[in-house]
Design a protein around this motif. Structure first.
Motif, mmCIF file in Angstrom:
data_model
loop_
_atom_site.group_PDB
_atom_site.id
_atom_site.type_symbol
_atom_site.label_atom_id
_atom_site.label_comp_id
_atom_site.label_asym_id
_atom_site.label_seq_id
_atom_site.Cartn_x
_atom_site.Cartn_y
_atom_site.Cartn_z
ATOM 1 N N ALA A 123 -7.634 -10.542 -6.673
ATOM 2 C CA ALA A 123 -8.124 -9.398 -7.440
ATOM 3 C C ALA A 123 -6.964 -8.485 -7.792
ATOM 4 O O ALA A 123 -5.921 -8.481 -7.130
ATOM 5 C CB ALA A 123 -9.151 -8.629 -6.618
ATOM 6 N N ALA A 124 -7.148 -7.698 -8.820
ATOM 7 C CA ALA A 124 -6.161 -6.686 -9.177
ATOM 8 C C ALA A 124 -6.070 -5.688 -8.027
ATOM 9 O O ALA A 124 -7.082 -5.332 -7.416
ATOM 10 C CB ALA A 124 -6.570 -5.989 -10.470
ATOM 11 N N PRO A 125 -4.872 -5.221 -7.707
ATOM 12 C CA PRO A 125 -4.712 -4.318 -6.566
ATOM 13 C C PRO A 125 -5.141 -2.893 -6.888
ATOM 14 O O PRO A 125 -5.149 -2.468 -8.040
ATOM 15 C CB PRO A 125 -3.202 -4.367 -6.314
ATOM 16 N N LEU A 126 -5.469 -2.155 -5.843
ATOM 17 C CA LEU A 126 -5.669 -0.719 -5.958
ATOM 18 C C LEU A 126 -4.315 -0.070 -5.713
ATOM 19 O O LEU A 126 -3.642 -0.378 -4.716
ATOM 20 C CB LEU A 126 -6.701 -0.228 -4.933
ATOM 21 N N ILE A 127 -3.905 0.787 -6.617
ATOM 22 C CA ILE A 127 -2.599 1.448 -6.548
ATOM 23 C C ILE A 127 -2.804 2.950 -6.422
ATOM 24 O O ILE A 127 -3.697 3.519 -7.050
ATOM 25 C CB ILE A 127 -1.779 1.159 -7.837
ATOM 26 N N HIS A 128 -1.948 3.602 -5.618
ATOM 27 C CA HIS A 128 -1.956 5.057 -5.499
ATOM 28 C C HIS A 128 -0.692 5.588 -6.155
ATOM 29 O O HIS A 128 0.414 5.111 -5.884
ATOM 30 C CB HIS A 128 -2.001 5.471 -4.024
ATOM 31 N N SER A 156 2.231 2.868 -4.968
ATOM 32 C CA SER A 156 2.143 2.002 -3.797
ATOM 33 C C SER A 156 0.753 1.408 -3.688
ATOM 34 O O SER A 156 -0.232 1.995 -4.139
ATOM 35 C CB SER A 156 2.490 2.786 -2.528
ATOM 36 N N GLY A 157 0.705 0.233 -3.074
ATOM 37 C CA GLY A 157 -0.569 -0.406 -2.817
ATOM 38 C C GLY A 157 -1.345 0.380 -1.776
ATOM 39 O O GLY A 157 -0.771 1.114 -0.971
ATOM 40 N N VAL A 158 -2.663 0.235 -1.793
ATOM 41 C CA VAL A 158 -3.525 0.965 -0.872
ATOM 42 C C VAL A 158 -4.125 -0.019 0.127
ATOM 43 O O VAL A 158 -4.648 -1.069 -0.264
ATOM 44 C CB VAL A 158 -4.649 1.704 -1.626
ATOM 45 N N THR A 159 -4.029 0.327 1.392
ATOM 46 C CA THR A 159 -4.588 -0.493 2.460
ATOM 47 C C THR A 159 -5.450 0.369 3.368
ATOM 48 O O THR A 159 -5.331 1.599 3.377
ATOM 49 C CB THR A 159 -3.482 -1.148 3.317
ATOM 50 N N VAL A 160 -6.303 -0.282 4.132
ATOM 51 C CA VAL A 160 -7.019 0.365 5.225
ATOM 52 C C VAL A 160 -6.609 -0.376 6.485
ATOM 53 O O VAL A 160 -6.680 -1.607 6.553
ATOM 54 C CB VAL A 160 -8.547 0.320 5.031
ATOM 55 N N VAL A 161 -6.142 0.380 7.473
ATOM 56 C CA VAL A 161 -5.761 -0.175 8.769
ATOM 57 C C VAL A 161 -6.899 0.114 9.736
ATOM 58 O O VAL A 161 -7.396 1.241 9.789
ATOM 59 C CB VAL A 161 -4.451 0.456 9.276
ATOM 60 N N ARG A 197 8.067 14.943 -0.822
ATOM 61 C CA ARG A 197 6.689 14.847 -1.324
ATOM 62 C C ARG A 197 6.689 14.736 -2.845
ATOM 63 O O ARG A 197 6.018 13.877 -3.424
ATOM 64 C CB ARG A 197 5.894 16.069 -0.874
ATOM 65 N N ARG A 198 7.448 15.572 -3.509
ATOM 66 C CA ARG A 198 7.496 15.575 -4.979
ATOM 67 C C ARG A 198 8.048 14.251 -5.506
ATOM 68 O O ARG A 198 7.551 13.699 -6.481
ATOM 69 C CB ARG A 198 8.382 16.731 -5.450
ATOM 70 N N THR A 199 9.059 13.711 -4.861
ATOM 71 C CA THR A 199 9.671 12.459 -5.294
ATOM 72 C C THR A 199 8.734 11.276 -5.069
ATOM 73 O O THR A 199 8.558 10.434 -5.953
ATOM 74 C CB THR A 199 11.002 12.229 -4.561
ATOM 75 N N LEU A 200 8.122 11.206 -3.891
ATOM 76 C CA LEU A 200 7.273 10.059 -3.582
ATOM 77 C C LEU A 200 5.970 10.035 -4.377
ATOM 78 O O LEU A 200 5.339 8.984 -4.490
ATOM 79 C CB LEU A 200 6.991 9.986 -2.084
ATOM 80 N N ARG A 201 5.573 11.166 -4.971
ATOM 81 C CA ARG A 201 4.407 11.151 -5.871
ATOM 82 C C ARG A 201 4.691 10.269 -7.082
ATOM 83 O O ARG A 201 3.780 9.809 -7.746
ATOM 84 C CB ARG A 201 4.047 12.563 -6.319
ATOM 85 N N ARG A 202 5.942 10.022 -7.373
ATOM 86 C CA ARG A 202 6.336 9.188 -8.514
ATOM 87 C C ARG A 202 6.412 7.711 -8.136
ATOM 88 O O ARG A 202 6.607 6.864 -8.992
ATOM 89 C CB ARG A 202 7.697 9.633 -9.067
ATOM 90 N N HIS A 203 6.270 7.415 -6.852
ATOM 91 C CA HIS A 203 6.346 6.040 -6.365
ATOM 92 C C HIS A 203 4.936 5.467 -6.250
ATOM 93 O O HIS A 203 4.115 5.968 -5.480
ATOM 94 C CB HIS A 203 7.041 6.012 -4.999
#
Length: 171
Positions: A150-155, A27-32, A19-25
């Motif tokens: 459009a510019a992407p939404l990033i998390h 990623s694009g945001v999608t809705v499925v 969890r701590r490591t992936l907070r630094r990654h």
């Protein structure tokens, strides 16, 4: 010369380390979405193969949408753009009608297509497998579209942002 990464052992459980490591990654945001309608926000979406055209995503096997995803014959992935944080938050919310106030139309197979997203695709599930505490879903792309570039939404690090290209330093 840059400093070496801190490689000291951590005594945190592996789940917390991940969890701590992936907070630094970032990623694009999608809705499925799947017929029902049901849907959820996902940052685990990725391409798997070009030939055949396959994509994948993961969701918690205990998520309220997991049963609908597990039986769906088609799903849609909506790539969100900058300024669509409210849509991402709405589909991440538990215990609420995620489609309330959202403009969408049913596509082939009854899968909801959300209006106003930069890009979307539909796919047929080819593989649904429980992996750890999540379901891994791999689907074969059927159709795709999108009205705008459009510019992407990033998390990243628990929040939303967008992307700005760095100046080209080649040449």
């Amino acid at each position: 010369m840059t400093a070496a990464p801190d490689l000291a052992p951590s005594w945190a459980p592996p789940s917390e380390l991940l969890r701590r490591t992936l907070r630094r990654h970032a990623s694009g945001v999608t809705v499925v979405t799947v017929p029902g309608p049901a849907g959820f926000t996902a940052t685990s979406f990725t391409s798997v193969s070009l030939e055949p055209a396959l994509v994948s995503f993961c969701l918690s096997s205990t998520a309220s949408t997991a049963p609908a995803v597990g039986t769906a014959e088609v799903f849609a992935v909506h790539v969100l753009g900058a300024g669509q944080e409210d849509l991402a938050r709405a589909f991440a919310r538990s215990g609420a009608d995620r489609f309330a106030g959202v403009d969408w139309t049913p596509a082939a197979g009854g899968v909801p297509l959300l209006a106003g997203v930069p890009a979307w695709l539909t796919a047929r599930p080819e593989l649904i497998r429980e992996v750890g505490d999540h379901l891994l879903v791999v689907g074969r792309v059927l159709d795709a579209g999108g009205p705008a570039d459009a510019a992407p939404l990033i998390h990243h690090d628990g929040g939303f942002g967008t992307f700005a290209a760095l100046p080209d330093r080649e040449g």
